[in-house]
Design a protein around this motif. Sequence first.
Motif, short mmCIF file in Angstrom:
data_model
loop_
_atom_site.label_atom_id
_atom_site.label_comp_id
_atom_site.label_asym_id
_atom_site.label_seq_id
_atom_site.Cartn_x
_atom_site.Cartn_y
_atom_site.Cartn_z
N ASN A 1 0.81 -1.20 0.00
CA ASN A 1 0.00 0.00 0.00
C ASN A 1 0.85 1.26 0.00
OD1 ASN A 1 1.02 -0.23 2.58
ND2 ASN A 1 -0.90 0.25 3.61
N GLU B 1 -0.67 4.41 -1.26
CA GLU B 1 -1.89 4.84 -0.58
C GLU B 1 -1.62 5.61 0.71
OE1 GLU B 1 -4.06 1.23 -0.13
OE2 GLU B 1 -4.20 0.90 -2.28
N SER C 1 -0.63 -1.06 6.77
CA SER C 1 -1.73 -0.17 7.09
C SER C 1 -1.40 0.62 8.35
CB SER C 1 -3.01 -0.97 7.30
OG SER C 1 -3.35 -1.65 6.14
#
Length: 101
Positions: A10, A13, A95
Motif C-alpha cells: 500500500n 496509498e 496499514s
Amino acid sequence: MDGSTLKASNYDEVATACRLAKEIGCDYFELKAMLDQDHYTVNQDEQYIDRVNERWESLKELEDDSFRLLRSSNWEAYGTARARTSPRSTPAARSPDCAPR
C-alpha cells in the motif's frame, strides 16, 4: 509474499490514507513497518521505502495542533539500519494506525 519479500503493498496509498485520517478527525496518523507472523520486519526494496519517505515529507503540511504525523520505532530504525545493512533488511509499509478524537 514470495519468500520473505513483500510483492504487493500500500505504498502509494499512504498520502491518501493520511489525508483521510485528518479529514475524519483522527488525532494522529502513524506509519509502521510491516511485521510477519513472528513479529519480524518484512524485507522490502529500498526504492519503496524511499517512495514512502518522499510522500511523508510532503504530508508534514497537514500537521497542526489537532493532528500529528508519527512513525513507529520500527520504521525509524530503518534509517539507522540503512547505513549499516543492505536494502534486503528494511521495513515495509503496512496499514497505518489512526486514533479518533
